[in-house]
Design an enzyme around this catalytic site. Structure first.
Site, short mmCIF file in Angstrom:
data_model
loop_
_atom_site.label_atom_id
_atom_site.label_comp_id
_atom_site.label_asym_id
_atom_site.label_seq_id
_atom_site.Cartn_x
_atom_site.Cartn_y
_atom_site.Cartn_z
N GLU A 48 -11.54 35.10 38.99
CA GLU A 48 -10.92 36.30 38.43
C GLU A 48 -9.43 36.22 38.72
OE1 GLU A 48 -10.11 39.58 36.60
OE2 GLU A 48 -9.64 39.59 38.73
N CYS A 79 -9.52 27.64 33.87
CA CYS A 79 -9.89 29.00 33.46
C CYS A 79 -8.98 30.02 34.15
CB CYS A 79 -11.37 29.25 33.69
SG CYS A 79 -11.96 30.61 32.67
N HIS A 172 -14.54 24.98 32.03
CA HIS A 172 -14.97 24.66 33.40
C HIS A 172 -15.59 23.27 33.50
CE1 HIS A 172 -14.64 28.72 35.24
NE2 HIS A 172 -14.86 29.14 34.00
N GLU A 174 -16.01 21.61 36.04
CA GLU A 174 -16.76 21.54 37.30
C GLU A 174 -18.19 22.04 37.15
OE1 GLU A 174 -14.55 23.65 36.46
OE2 GLU A 174 -15.02 25.65 37.22
N1 GLN Z 1 -11.64 36.16 32.49
C1 GLN Z 1 -11.21 35.68 33.79
C2 GLN Z 1 -9.80 36.16 34.11
O1 GLN Z 1 -9.12 36.65 33.27
C3 GLN Z 1 -11.28 34.17 33.87
C4 GLN Z 1 -12.71 33.72 33.75
C5 GLN Z 1 -13.04 32.43 34.43
O2 GLN Z 1 -12.29 31.91 35.27
N2 GLN Z 1 -14.20 31.92 34.11
O3 GLN Z 1 -9.40 36.03 35.22
#
Ligand code: GLN
Length: 193
Positions: A48, A79, A172, A174
């Site tokens: 997040e 991400c 991702h 990983e």
């Molecule tokens: N939606 C998340 C964000 O904005 C990121 C999602 C993820 O890392 N899988 O932080």
């Protein structure tokens, strides 16, 4: 052995460590800024991004990370990590680290396709397209001149970019058994001049 660490303040850092272990690398969990002196490459995992950015500030990583990046540390954001390393966001939060010359939008795929998977051609790795797992993923809207697009969606929007010794992927790697992008990053870490 290449000195690669994984930022372990929040998110799926364990999965990155497992992927690196498949390449024979025992990557430390980086929880304090002083540990950055022991590594030449850092992965900022998915999770997040507002939480990761907050913890980066609480633990005092922000200035040290920017300094290390200037000195040539290799950095890879996946991400949420891509959001954190961006220069600009179309969202109000978080405050990114401004390491890569890219503009990123969070949660770019709306509710219905919150999560999806796709096989996508990827520059700089050998063999078949990479199986990309997107989870509430960001996308890159704009890239600066010194940024190379390594992979893009059918509509042309980049989902993997490289700028010198920095790498960012919207998905991702990983979470799959395919270690080719981890291997690419390890080579970037080793390429230190
Ligand atoms: N939606 C998340 C964000 O904005 C990121 C999602 C993820 O890392 N899988 O932080």
């Amino acid at each position: 052995m290449p000195r690669v660490g994984v930022l372990a303040v929040q998110g799926d850092f364990l999965e990155h460590r497992q992927a690196l272990r498949r390449l024979g690398i025992d990557a430390p969990e980086i929880r304090l800024p002083k540990q950055l002196d022991e590594i030449d490459g850092l992965i900022i995992p998915g999770g997040e991004s507002t939480t990761i950015a907050q913890l980066i500030d609480i633990y005092g990583f922000r200035d040290v990370l920017r300094q290390k990046a200037r000195e040539g540390m290799a950095i890879w954001g996946t991400c949420a990590g891509m959001i954190v390393v961006a220069d600009r966001l179309t969202d109000r939060r978080p405050e990114p680290l401004r390491l890569m010359d890219i503009e990123v939008s969070r949660n770019a795929f709306g509710r219905q396709v919150d999560s999806f998977e796709a096989d996508i051609d990827f520059q700089e790795i050998e063999g078949e397209p990479f199986h990309c797992v997107f989870i509430r993923a960001p996308v890159v809207n704009r890239v600066g001149e010194s940024v190379k697009v390594l992979a893009a969606l059918d509509d042309g929007r980049p989902i993997a970019v490289r700028q010198g010794r920095m790498l960012a992927t919207a998905f991702h790697p990983e979470l799959t058994d395919d270690s080719r992008i981890h291997d690419l990053f390890v080579r970037m870490v080793e390429e230190r001049d």
